[in-house]
Design a protein around this motif. Structure first.
Motif, PDB file in Angstrom:
ATOM      1  N   GLU A   1     -10.620 -33.581 -46.920  1.00 61.74           N
ATOM      2  CA  GLU A   1     -11.599 -33.804 -45.853  1.00 61.74           C
ATOM      3  C   GLU A   1     -12.407 -35.067 -46.114  1.00 61.74           C
ATOM      4  O   GLU A   1     -12.622 -35.879 -45.218  1.00 61.74           O
ATOM      5  CB  GLU A   1     -12.531 -32.603 -45.729  1.00 61.74           C
ATOM      6  N   MET A   2     -12.853 -35.231 -47.364  1.00 65.42           N
ATOM      7  CA  MET A   2     -13.650 -36.418 -47.695  1.00 65.42           C
ATOM      8  C   MET A   2     -12.822 -37.681 -47.547  1.00 65.42           C
ATOM      9  O   MET A   2     -13.291 -38.660 -46.959  1.00 65.42           O
ATOM     10  CB  MET A   2     -14.184 -36.328 -49.119  1.00 65.42           C
ATOM     11  N   PHE A   3     -11.608 -37.666 -48.057  1.00 69.76           N
ATOM     12  CA  PHE A   3     -10.760 -38.859 -47.993  1.00 69.76           C
ATOM     13  C   PHE A   3     -10.527 -39.291 -46.551  1.00 69.76           C
ATOM     14  O   PHE A   3     -10.698 -40.464 -46.211  1.00 69.76           O
ATOM     15  CB  PHE A   3      -9.422 -38.605 -48.692  1.00 69.76           C
ATOM     16  N   TYR A   4     -10.145 -38.347 -45.709  1.00 73.52           N
ATOM     17  CA  TYR A   4      -9.844 -38.711 -44.322  1.00 73.52           C
ATOM     18  C   TYR A   4     -11.105 -39.084 -43.545  1.00 73.52           C
ATOM     19  O   TYR A   4     -11.060 -39.960 -42.679  1.00 73.52           O
ATOM     20  CB  TYR A   4      -9.047 -37.604 -43.633  1.00 73.52           C
ATOM     21  N   PHE A   5     -12.234 -38.462 -43.868  1.00 75.06           N
ATOM     22  CA  PHE A   5     -13.494 -38.821 -43.212  1.00 75.06           C
ATOM     23  C   PHE A   5     -13.880 -40.258 -43.545  1.00 75.06           C
ATOM     24  O   PHE A   5     -14.122 -41.070 -42.657  1.00 75.06           O
ATOM     25  CB  PHE A   5     -14.615 -37.857 -43.642  1.00 75.06           C
TER      26      PHE A   5
ATOM     27  N   THR B   1     -12.037 -42.628 -44.882  1.00 75.84           N
ATOM     28  CA  THR B   1     -11.010 -43.577 -44.443  1.00 75.84           C
ATOM     29  C   THR B   1     -11.193 -43.911 -42.971  1.00 75.84           C
ATOM     30  O   THR B   1     -11.081 -45.068 -42.558  1.00 75.84           O
ATOM     31  CB  THR B   1      -9.605 -43.014 -44.707  1.00 75.84           C
ATOM     32  N   SER B   2     -11.526 -42.894 -42.165  1.00 78.16           N
ATOM     33  CA  SER B   2     -11.725 -43.139 -40.734  1.00 78.16           C
ATOM     34  C   SER B   2     -12.932 -44.029 -40.472  1.00 78.16           C
ATOM     35  O   SER B   2     -12.990 -44.728 -39.470  1.00 78.16           O
ATOM     36  CB  SER B   2     -11.878 -41.818 -39.977  1.00 78.16           C
ATOM     37  N   LYS B   3     -13.896 -44.014 -41.393  1.00 77.36           N
ATOM     38  CA  LYS B   3     -15.099 -44.841 -41.254  1.00 77.36           C
ATOM     39  C   LYS B   3     -14.963 -46.184 -41.969  1.00 77.36           C
ATOM     40  O   LYS B   3     -15.918 -46.951 -42.016  1.00 77.36           O
ATOM     41  CB  LYS B   3     -16.316 -44.107 -41.838  1.00 77.36           C
ATOM     42  N   GLY B   4     -13.780 -46.443 -42.548  1.00 80.39           N
ATOM     43  CA  GLY B   4     -13.584 -47.702 -43.281  1.00 80.39           C
ATOM     44  C   GLY B   4     -14.383 -47.739 -44.570  1.00 80.39           C
ATOM     45  O   GLY B   4     -14.752 -48.812 -45.045  1.00 80.39           O
ATOM     46  N   TRP B   5     -14.676 -46.577 -45.132  1.00 79.38           N
ATOM     47  CA  TRP B   5     -15.486 -46.442 -46.341  1.00 79.38           C
ATOM     48  C   TRP B   5     -16.839 -47.121 -46.173  1.00 79.38           C
ATOM     49  O   TRP B   5     -17.372 -47.743 -47.095  1.00 79.38           O
ATOM     50  CB  TRP B   5     -14.733 -46.926 -47.584  1.00 79.38           C
ATOM     51  N   MET B   6     -17.392 -46.978 -44.965  1.00 80.94           N
ATOM     52  CA  MET B   6     -18.714 -47.514 -44.646  1.00 80.94           C
ATOM     53  C   MET B   6     -19.695 -46.365 -44.473  1.00 80.94           C
ATOM     54  O   MET B   6     -19.332 -45.282 -44.022  1.00 80.94           O
ATOM     55  CB  MET B   6     -18.667 -48.329 -43.352  1.00 80.94           C
ATOM     56  N   VAL B   7     -20.941 -46.625 -44.832  1.00 79.30           N
ATOM     57  CA  VAL B   7     -22.035 -45.695 -44.574  1.00 79.30           C
ATOM     58  C   VAL B   7     -22.963 -46.445 -43.629  1.00 79.30           C
ATOM     59  O   VAL B   7     -23.686 -47.342 -44.051  1.00 79.30           O
ATOM     60  CB  VAL B   7     -22.775 -45.299 -45.871  1.00 79.30           C
ATOM     61  N   GLY B   8     -22.886 -46.096 -42.353  1.00 75.35           N
ATOM     62  CA  GLY B   8     -23.600 -46.876 -41.346  1.00 75.35           C
ATOM     63  C   GLY B   8     -22.937 -48.234 -41.244  1.00 75.35           C
ATOM     64  O   GLY B   8     -21.743 -48.352 -40.987  1.00 75.35           O
TER      65      GLY B   8
END
Length: 71
Positions: free
Chosen positions: A25-29, A31-38
């Motif tokens: 779940e964490m990996f796909y989450f 990855t979908s965000k481009g490993w960005m936080v905001g």
């Protein structure tokens, strides 16, 4: 930051007491965000994984059915 691959992240999460499902779940989450936080890139995926595990465990315990004690 070097982005982890799924096997690396899974090994880390399992080592910290998480599950394969949490790692997936964490990996796909992330990855979908481009490993960005905001608008900022993730600085430390290890810390993010520890927080993910902690939040997942607290959510699981909050959603667990409560048994009523009849006295």
């Amino acid at each position: 930051m070097i982005k982890p691959d799924l096997p690396t992240l899974t090994a880390f999460v399992l080592d910290k007491g998480g599950t394969k499902l949490m790692a997936d779940e964490m990996f796909y989450f992330y990855t979908s965000k481009g490993w960005m936080v905001g608008k900022s890139p993730t600085k430390d995926w290890n810390a993010a994984a520890r927080n993910w595990i902690s939040r997942s465990k607290s959510t699981e315990s909050a959603q667990a059915p409560q048994k009523k004690l009849i006295v």
